[in-house]
Structures are given as C-alpha cells and as structure tokens.
Design a protein around this motif. Structure first.
Motif, short mmCIF file in Angstrom:
data_model
loop_
_atom_site.label_atom_id
_atom_site.label_comp_id
_atom_site.label_asym_id
_atom_site.label_seq_id
_atom_site.Cartn_x
_atom_site.Cartn_y
_atom_site.Cartn_z
N ARG A 84 7.39 30.24 -18.81
CA ARG A 84 6.89 28.87 -18.68
C ARG A 84 6.64 28.34 -20.10
NH1 ARG A 84 4.59 27.27 -13.90
NH2 ARG A 84 3.04 26.04 -15.02
N PRO A 85 6.78 27.02 -20.32
CA PRO A 85 6.66 26.52 -21.70
C PRO A 85 5.37 26.96 -22.40
CG PRO A 85 7.26 24.74 -20.21
CD PRO A 85 7.08 25.95 -19.37
N GLU A 86 4.23 26.89 -21.67
CA GLU A 86 2.96 27.22 -22.33
C GLU A 86 2.90 28.70 -22.70
OE1 GLU A 86 3.31 25.97 -19.32
OE2 GLU A 86 1.81 26.69 -17.90
N THR A 87 3.53 29.55 -21.87
CA THR A 87 3.51 30.99 -22.15
C THR A 87 4.37 31.28 -23.38
OG1 THR A 87 3.38 31.31 -19.77
CG2 THR A 87 3.87 33.26 -21.07
N GLY A 88 5.58 30.72 -23.37
CA GLY A 88 6.51 30.96 -24.47
C GLY A 88 5.97 30.46 -25.79
N ILE A 89 5.44 29.25 -25.78
CA ILE A 89 4.99 28.63 -27.03
C ILE A 89 3.73 29.33 -27.54
CG2 ILE A 89 3.45 26.69 -26.43
CD1 ILE A 89 6.65 26.36 -28.37
N SER A 90 2.89 29.80 -26.61
CA SER A 90 1.69 30.55 -27.02
C SER A 90 2.10 31.86 -27.69
CB SER A 90 0.79 30.84 -25.82
OG SER A 90 0.35 29.64 -25.26
N MET A 91 3.14 32.49 -27.13
CA MET A 91 3.61 33.76 -27.72
C MET A 91 4.12 33.52 -29.14
SD MET A 91 6.46 36.42 -26.35
CE MET A 91 7.87 35.71 -27.17
N LEU A 92 4.87 32.42 -29.32
CA LEU A 92 5.42 32.12 -30.65
C LEU A 92 4.29 31.84 -31.66
CD1 LEU A 92 8.49 29.86 -29.76
CD2 LEU A 92 8.47 32.30 -30.22
N ALA A 93 3.26 31.10 -31.21
CA ALA A 93 2.13 30.81 -32.11
C ALA A 93 1.39 32.10 -32.46
CB ALA A 93 1.18 29.81 -31.45
N ALA A 94 1.29 33.00 -31.49
CA ALA A 94 0.60 34.28 -31.73
C ALA A 94 1.37 35.13 -32.75
CB ALA A 94 0.43 35.03 -30.42
N ILE A 95 2.71 35.05 -32.71
CA ILE A 95 3.52 35.78 -33.70
C ILE A 95 3.18 35.26 -35.10
CG2 ILE A 95 5.88 36.13 -34.57
CD1 ILE A 95 6.85 36.01 -31.69
N TYR A 96 3.07 33.93 -35.20
CA TYR A 96 2.77 33.29 -36.48
C TYR A 96 1.43 33.81 -37.02
CZ TYR A 96 2.45 29.14 -39.64
OH TYR A 96 2.35 28.29 -40.70
N MET A 97 0.41 33.81 -36.14
CA MET A 97 -0.92 34.24 -36.56
C MET A 97 -0.90 35.73 -36.95
SD MET A 97 -4.00 33.21 -37.07
CE MET A 97 -4.57 31.78 -36.19
N GLY A 98 -0.28 36.56 -36.11
CA GLY A 98 -0.24 38.00 -36.37
C GLY A 98 0.49 38.32 -37.67
N ALA A 103 7.62 23.87 -37.44
CA ALA A 103 8.84 23.12 -37.09
C ALA A 103 9.59 23.88 -35.99
CB ALA A 103 9.73 22.96 -38.32
N ILE A 104 9.58 25.20 -36.11
CA ILE A 104 10.29 26.00 -35.11
C ILE A 104 9.52 26.01 -33.79
CG2 ILE A 104 11.22 28.29 -34.60
CD1 ILE A 104 11.47 28.59 -37.65
N LEU A 105 8.19 26.01 -33.89
CA LEU A 105 7.39 25.92 -32.66
C LEU A 105 7.72 24.62 -31.93
CD1 LEU A 105 3.81 27.12 -33.66
CD2 LEU A 105 5.47 28.29 -32.26
N LEU A 106 7.87 23.56 -32.70
CA LEU A 106 8.23 22.26 -32.13
C LEU A 106 9.62 22.36 -31.49
CD1 LEU A 106 6.46 19.79 -32.16
CD2 LEU A 106 7.74 18.92 -34.08
N GLY A 107 10.53 23.07 -32.17
CA GLY A 107 11.86 23.30 -31.62
C GLY A 107 11.77 24.07 -30.31
N GLY A 108 10.84 25.04 -30.26
CA GLY A 108 10.62 25.82 -29.03
C GLY A 108 10.20 24.91 -27.90
N LEU A 109 9.36 23.91 -28.20
CA LEU A 109 8.94 22.95 -27.17
C LEU A 109 10.13 22.10 -26.73
CD1 LEU A 109 5.52 21.70 -28.61
CD2 LEU A 109 5.84 22.90 -26.46
N MET A 110 10.96 21.70 -27.74
CA MET A 110 12.09 20.82 -27.42
C MET A 110 13.08 21.48 -26.47
SD MET A 110 12.49 19.15 -31.18
CE MET A 110 13.95 18.14 -31.03
N ILE A 111 13.27 22.80 -26.61
CA ILE A 111 14.25 23.42 -25.70
C ILE A 111 13.69 23.53 -24.27
CG2 ILE A 111 15.68 24.68 -27.36
CD1 ILE A 111 14.10 27.18 -26.66
N HIS A 112 12.39 23.31 -24.14
CA HIS A 112 11.82 23.24 -22.78
C HIS A 112 11.75 21.79 -22.32
CE1 HIS A 112 10.67 27.39 -21.99
NE2 HIS A 112 10.39 27.51 -23.27
#
Lengths: 154, 502
Positions: free
Chosen positions: B55-69, B330-339
């Motif tokens: 789901r978009p929120e799951t995917g985008i949260s995972m990507l943001a978590a990668i950034y933080m980690g 920018a890539i997180l935004l791209g992640g949203l765009m593909i959803h």
C-alpha cells in the motif's frame, strides 16, 4: 585543457538536445511549445556560461598548478569493458532469459574485475540470482522473461 | 482538520504491516549505510520498485525508514574503517576513528547513535508541526503561485547545489526540458517523442532516477583500484552510553539538530552539507578546540545529530509544497508518484492518509533506529568488509531488474542505462545530478501551472508580477540567482574588506 574539452563536449551535448527541443517546439502550437522553447534558450545560455567558466578555471589552474591528490589512477579501459559487459547483459536478457543472463553476467564481471575467486564468484552469482527470483518473481509476481528456462521456471 | 489527519496518521502507522515495514526499512538502512560506497539515495532508488506490491503508505514509510537508518549506518563505517558509509557521515570520520583507535569504538558508536536519535526526534517533531501548517498555507495557492513556487524551487536547488551554481542551474534546466517529453498535459499533442510510443507518457521518472543515482555509483566503485583500509574489526565497550555522558553532549546535539533541520528545509542542501556546518559550529563553541580531530565526543555528536535532523527538515518542503529538499526526498516523491500520488499541496488533503502516516513513520523509524542500533551495530561490522567490486556488480543487477519492474519494459531498462551513463559523465564534470532529478519532477507542475496562468491572463506574463505572493516568490528566486553569481561574491568580499578597514 582536458577539462575544457570535456566541458565543451557536455555543452555540445546539452546544446544538441536543446537545439532539437527548440526546433521541434517552434513547430508546435504556441501553448505546447512555449515552455520547451524557453527552456532550450536557457540551456544554450547556461551551456555557454559553463564553457566560459571552464576556460577561466583552466587558466587559473594552469597558473597555480594545484598538487594532485594521491589516489589510485582511473582505470578507463576497465570502465569501458564493464560498460560493454552491462550493454551485452541488457541485450541478452530477452534472448537468453533473465536467470541465465544474470548469473553469467555476474560471474564474468567478477572474474574480469578480479573481485573474487572462481568458486566464490559462482556461489555469489547463483545465490544472488536466486534471491532476485524469490523477491521479484515469487514475492512481487513480476513477469521476468525466463527465456530458455521457461519450461522449468515459467 | 489538521488534528484529525495527525490522528489518522498515528493510527495508520501502528498497523502491523506499517510497523513491520518501518522496522525492516530502518534495519536495511543501517546495513546500507554501513557499506562504504552505497548511499541512502541509491538504496531508496533501487527499492522503489519493491514498494509496488505494498500500500502507498506502507511502501513510502519503508523508504523513509531506510533514509533515517542509513544516516546512522554511515557512521559505523566512518568510525570503524575511517571511510564514511554515506557522504553525510564524512565529518564523523575526523573524531570517530581516532576515538575507535583508542579502543573506544563502542563509545564512539554509542555517541553517534544517541546523537542520531536526538537529531531524528527533533526533526520529526518539526516535521509533524511545521509541514501541516505550511501545507495548509500552500492549499490557498492557485496556478500562478504554484508556478512561482516551482521556479523558486528550481533556482534554489540549482544555485545552492554543490559545486558551481551555473552547472546546477544547467542540470535543472536540462531536467525541466526532458520533463516536457510526452503528451502535452493541456492540448494532448505528443511532444519530442521521436515517434516512439514508449515515450508518449513521458520519461518515467523512477527509471531515470534509478539510472542517475545507481549506475554512476556502480561505475565509480570499480574505476580505481581499491586501497586496503585500516580497520577496527571488533570492540568490547558498551554502545548504550551513561546519562552523565549524554547530558554533557546534549547541548551540542540540540544545536546540531537545529542546524540539520534548517539545512534540510533549504532545497538542494542535505546531510553532506549539514554535517560540516554542525561540526564547525561544535568546534567553534568548544573551549577545547585542540582536541577536535583527536577523538572529541562533541565532534561525533554534532555531525551525527545534524545528518539525521536533515531527514525531517528535507521532508518539510517535499510534503507541504511538493519541492524535494534533497535527492533522497526527491526519490521518496517519485515513490509516491508511481502510486499515482502527485506532488503538490494536495498531498496534505487528498492523500492525507498516506502523508500523515509518513510523518509519523519518520518519528517511529528514529525509535527503531535507536533500538536496532543498540542490538545490531556489532553485526553491521561484517558489511563494512564487502569489497567495492562485489557490490558494484550486484548494484547493476538490481538496477536492471528494478527498471524492468516499473512497466515490464526493456525500453525502460535501456533508458535507465542511458541516464546512468549521463549521470556518470555529469559526475566526472562535477555537474550535480540532484537538480536534474528535481527538474524532472517539477517540470510537470511548472508546465501545467504556466499553461493555466497564461489562460487566466489571456497570454499576459504580467499576471506573475501582479499577484503579490507570486511576485514575492519570484523576487526570492531572482535573489537566489543573484547571490550565486561571482559579482555578488565580489561585492560581499569588498563590503567585508571595507568593514574591516573601518
């Protein structure tokens, strides 16, 4: 001087793209072509400005002769051969199938780059391809071309 | 309304799947960050296709978590092998490695982890409070203001990019130009497609960014012979630091956190800039300047708090205005765009569920980062030993399958590689890639808002100057351009010299 030449090549490349957009944009209705035409003019101006700056920096550098940092030299042949391997890999995927082309590409790359011994290269190539299979085919259900392995994995 | 959405995001983020995605993403970020040669941006780009099935929120949260980690993970390599795992950990090397050499690697990693946690929490709180308010203001924007926002975003990103402002602006202009490929959004006319049906829907943004961020990295990893790094293979002291030690470092962490948030909010600058600002500021404020570079704990706390604080800061303009604050966002935004979620002020309204979940996920990933950091940092030592050439080949394989996964098209695999080669040459000429990516994202918004504004004004460009908000934003854009010119620099130098002479 090499830096100026490299900048000139990039500026020429950017101008060629902008030139195409400028010509094609002018033959479109105003509303569709307006922004691309404006942007192509901007690219022309900025490419020129970049060239002027590159020439100036080159003159200053040749006067100052900054010492080169101690780094291993750039292996141009290795990069070119690796790029050729990647192109061949992309070309082969639809013909041989992803799961033949991938381990083959990995194995050849590791051997060419002398990254690992034959045994470990083989192990990592097959293991990584298996990981991709499980993640992208089994989990994500991606229709990856199987090629020659269609009867077994398709 | 805002409060309801904040509650909605909080409820969403605690859904088991989202919790698992954030925990997994943070752990993956730790590993990726610890590998010298892999950046957070590249890892996020490679994993965007994996979020398709989520789901978009799951995917985008995972990507943001990668950034933080990854922001903390970068310090593991910096401290243990004197090579920053990510560019944002470059300043950590200065004091982290000397402290590890003294046999205090666990202490150095503990300070880094705690500082990352403090910086991350601070920026998450700012993100949760500022982004909704700014987003609420942005909702009042029409096409005229949106055009000005896009112009301002592009000029700031271009002029503040590392290296020369001219090169940054050129990259941005090329990105905007390439974003016009495909059907014109208003008239439906195909533009610059060379008759290729694959280009009718435009250049797929995700494909371009996988190529631009990953292929150059794969080539950089093999282009020179690897120098054997001095390394610390194990440590025995504790990562969890006593409160007395943390209390002493807390002012430095808070100051660095604020620097990180501020730097993150400015589009075009990121963790690699913030870490040096924060390090220099910590040194300036210290009574013991001589010990910096010899294992001073403040020299580890400052860059680490700031680079994690950048994450939340960079997400503020990304979420509220649709202008990415850094390459990773920018890539997180791209992640949203593909959803199918388009950047812009509507992120806070139409897609409130996804957006507010992301805001909470950033805070949650900070907590996971601390817990996973305490447990897994020792285990991360082994990934710092992976050789560059081994990584490079794996990156290429992931790029190819990732680019194919987006639309199951080999044309796009070729396009990804072409962008990769372009990115490699840009890197060699020190032309920043981030403005090109942002140009590709903002191009659509710029094009549509320009069309609509000129329709409203019956073709008069004065509409952008008659509108006070748009005029102010365009004046700011002009200032950001002027301040990057050599004339402005010269004027500033002369003014300083005059002041000193007085």
């Amino acid at each position: 001087m090499g830096s100026v030449l490299h900048h000139a090549l990039f500026a020429a490349f950017a101008c060629a793209i902008a030139g195409y957009f400028f010509v094609a944009g002018n033959s479109m209705p105003a509303s569709a072509g307006r922004l691309p035409v404006l942007l192509s003019v901007l690219v022309f101006i900025l490419s020129g400005a970049m060239m002027v700056k590159a020439v100036r920096s080159s003159r200053q550098n040749s006067e100052q002769e900054a010492p080169e940092a101690a780094r291993p030299p750039l292996q141009v042949t290795r990069v070119a051969a690796y790029v050729a391997l990647i192109v061949a890999y992309i070309y082969c995927i639809p013909r041989l199938g992803y799961f033949i082309a991938t381990p083959l590409f990995m194995l050849l790359s590791y051997l060419y780059l002398r990254a690992l011994g034959i045994g470990r290269s083989l192990l990592i190539s097959v293991g990584f391809s298996l990981f991709i299979y499980l993640l992208f085919v089994r989990f994500l259900k991606l229709p990856i071309p199987m090629g020659l392995l269609e009867p077994f994995l398709g | 309304m805002i409060f309801d959405n904040i509650l909605l995001g909080l409820t969403n983020v605690f859904a088991p799947l989202n919790l698992a995605a954030v925990a997994f993403g943070t752990g993956l970020g730790l590993l990726v960050g610890a590998m010298p040669g892999l950046s957070a941006t590249m890892a996020i780009a490679l994993l965007v296709p994996v979020t398709f099935v989520m789901r978009p929120e799951t995917g985008i949260s995972m990507l943001a978590a990668i950034y933080m980690g990854a922001m903390y993970g970068g310090s593991i390599a910096a401290i243990l092998i004197r090579t920053p795992g990510t560019p944002a950990a470059a300043a950590t090397v200065l004091d982290g490695y000397p402290m590890a050499q003294r046999g205090e690697a666990g202490r150095a990693l503990g300070i880094s982890l705690t500082a990352s946690f403090v910086g991350g929490v601070m920026s998450s709180v700012v993100l949760l409070t500022v982004a909704p308010m700014l987003g609420w203001v942005a909702l009042m924007f029409g096409p005229v203001e949106l055009f000005a926002v896009a112009v301002l975003g592009m000029t700031i990103i271009g002029s503040l990019s590392q290296g020369s402002a001219i090169k940054g602006l050129l990259a941005g202009a090329v990105g905007l130009l390439l974003s016009t490929v495909g059907m014109d959004p208003i008239t439906g006319i195909p533009r610059f497609t060379l008759g290729n049906i694959n280009l009718f829907s435009g250049i797929p943004f995700t494909v371009a960014l996988i190529g631009l961020f990953s292929i150059p990295q794969a080539l950089r990893l093999i282009e020179r012979d690897e120098v054997e790094a001095e390394r610390i293979n194990s440590f025995s002291d504790r990562i969890l630091r006593p409160w007395s030690e943390i209390r002493e470092l807390l002012p430095t962490m808070v100051r660095a956190g604020l620097i990180g948030i501020f730097v993150g909010i400015i589009p075009g600058t990121g963790g690699d800039t913030a870490c040096w600002f924060a390090y220099n500021e910590a040194k300036r404020a210290s009574d013991d300047k001589a010990s910096f570079g010899q294992g001073n704990p403040h020299g580890i706390a400052a860059p680490e708090a700031s680079n994690n604080a950048v994450v939340g800061g960079a997400l503020v303009p990304t979420i509220s205005l649709g202008i990415p604050g850094s390459s990773a966002t920018a890539i997180l935004l791209g992640g949203l765009m593909i959803h199918g979620i388009m950047p812009g002020p509507t992120l806070m309204t139409e897609y409130a569920g996804v957006t507010y979940t992301l805001l909470w996920a950033v805070l949650l990933s900070t907590i996971f980062m601390f817990v996973e950091g305490v447990i897994f940092t020792k285990a991360c030592i082994f990934v710092t030993a992976i050789r560059n050439k081994t990584l490079s080949v794996a990156i290429v394989v992931l790029c190819v399958v990732g680019a194919f996964a987006i639309n199951n098209s080999f044309f796009e695999v070729g396009l990804m590689f072409a962008f990769g080669i372009l990115g490699y040459f840009m890197d060699k000429l020190s032309i920043p890639v981030a403005p090109l990516v942002v140009g590709l994202i903002l191009g659509g918004m710029l094009d549509v808002s320009l069309h609509q504004s000129l329709l409203m004004s019956q073709g008069s460009w004065m509409i952008f100057l008659k509108n006070p908000i748009s005029a102010a934003l365009l004046a700011l854009a002009l200032f950001s351009l002027i301040q990057s010119t050599p004339m402005y620099e010269r004027w500033k130098r002369e003014r300083k010299a005059r002041k000193e002479a007085r």
